[in-house]
Enzyme design. Sequence first.
Site, PDB file in Angstrom:
ATOM      1  CG  ASP A   3       7.312  65.054  12.166  1.00 11.96           C
ATOM      2  OD1 ASP A   3       7.650  65.238  11.423  1.00 11.96           O
ATOM      3  OD2 ASP A   3       6.579  62.673  11.880  1.00 11.96           O
ATOM      4  CG  HIS A  36       7.824  57.609  11.808  1.00 16.64           C
ATOM      5  ND1 HIS A  36       7.598  57.879  12.738  1.00 16.64           N
ATOM      6  CD2 HIS A  36       7.987  56.099  12.571  1.00 16.64           C
ATOM      7  CE1 HIS A  36       7.240  57.839  13.702  1.00 16.64           C
ATOM      8  NE2 HIS A  36       7.421  56.029  13.499  1.00 16.64           N
ATOM      9  CG  ASP A  82       6.006  60.505   7.348  1.00 18.55           C
ATOM     10  OD1 ASP A  82       6.333  59.501   7.889  1.00 18.55           O
ATOM     11  OD2 ASP A  82       5.432  61.287   7.759  1.00 18.55           O
ATOM     12  CG  HIS A  83      10.022  62.618   7.781  1.00 18.19           C
ATOM     13  ND1 HIS A  83       9.857  63.790   8.233  1.00 18.19           N
ATOM     14  CD2 HIS A  83       8.833  62.093   8.363  1.00 18.19           C
ATOM     15  CE1 HIS A  83       8.457  64.046   8.479  1.00 18.19           C
ATOM     16  NE2 HIS A  83       8.449  63.152   9.308  1.00 18.19           N
ATOM     17  CG  HIS A 128       8.672  62.153  17.117  1.00 18.78           C
ATOM     18  ND1 HIS A 128       6.807  61.931  16.626  1.00 18.78           N
ATOM     19  CD2 HIS A 128       8.977  61.562  15.645  1.00 18.78           C
ATOM     20  CE1 HIS A 128       6.628  62.108  15.515  1.00 18.78           C
ATOM     21  NE2 HIS A 128       7.728  60.966  14.912  1.00 18.78           N
ATOM     22  CG  HIS A 143       4.337  66.747   9.600  1.00 23.18           C
ATOM     23  ND1 HIS A 143       3.497  65.386  10.642  1.00 23.18           N
ATOM     24  CD2 HIS A 143       5.341  65.582   9.356  1.00 23.18           C
ATOM     25  CE1 HIS A 143       3.912  64.359  10.259  1.00 23.18           C
ATOM     26  NE2 HIS A 143       4.782  64.201   9.743  1.00 23.18           N
TER      27      HIS A 143
END
Length: 305
Positions: free
Chosen positions: A208, A63, A65-66, A138, A266
Amino acid sequence: MLRVTFLGTGGSLPTPERNPSAIMINREGELMLFDCGEGAQQQMMRAKTGMKALSSIFITHFHADHILGIPGLIQTMSFHGRTEPLRIYGPHHVHEFARILSALGYYKLRFEIDAVDLEPGDIIKRDGYSIHAIRTQHSVPSIGYALIEDERIGRFNRDKAIELGVPPGPLFSKLHKGETVEINGKIITSQEVVGDPRPGRKIVYSGDTRPCQSILEASRGADLLIHDSTLANDQQEWAKESMHSTAEEAALLAKEANVSKLILTHISSRYSDNTEPLLKEAKMVFENVTVAEDLMETEVLFREI
């Protein structure tokens, strides 16, 4: 030294207070980055972690944002003259990700990127410690990580050694290293003066995930568990749908795993102004818990045994 610096602690969206996910671990001067959201290199500068000694980046999943902080970070390291290879570990497709990185920005790196695909259960053995890949739950293929140090030798019983006739000095060191010594014809073994091996330190980072058995098992007895805590319990249905965890769920897992300390990360942008609901519900279950803040640092100490 085993220091954890939280470079980014936000959920999917950055806020003025929180950058996307990025955690730096400094073990005896070696730097390891776990996830690398946008802005991570600026956070490294603010926290003064340095980046020259960065040996590896461990990605939990792909993802944005990582991972979006990685292109800028590797370009900066190249500009600074890095020549040592950088290893990037992650779930399936990390080789393709590394290939894309090399094609971005029309620049030529001065160093190699060594991409390593990991599956849950894989172990990366290093000098004095290992990194374990953990199955997580996830919405895309994902893994968590456990940094587990090797066992330490037991405590040296100085009084017992003297009682057995060993003079203070170099022979103490030999015995502590497991060697046998001879004093006036008498054989003295290491086992007589050295206690049982002591555990090293263990840090688990969930990435996550929903709470799951594999993270629970990996976290048993951990010195530090860093766990997804995107939402509070009143948003549990959304946590299930988005495949994240609530603060209470993270605390319940920490309690069952008997970890020493839990840090929640997170954090959804809905808690930008107030993380108290997360902390309060976690503390109802597990006392030694903290909500991570950007640039927060924590030292992981050896357990007294």
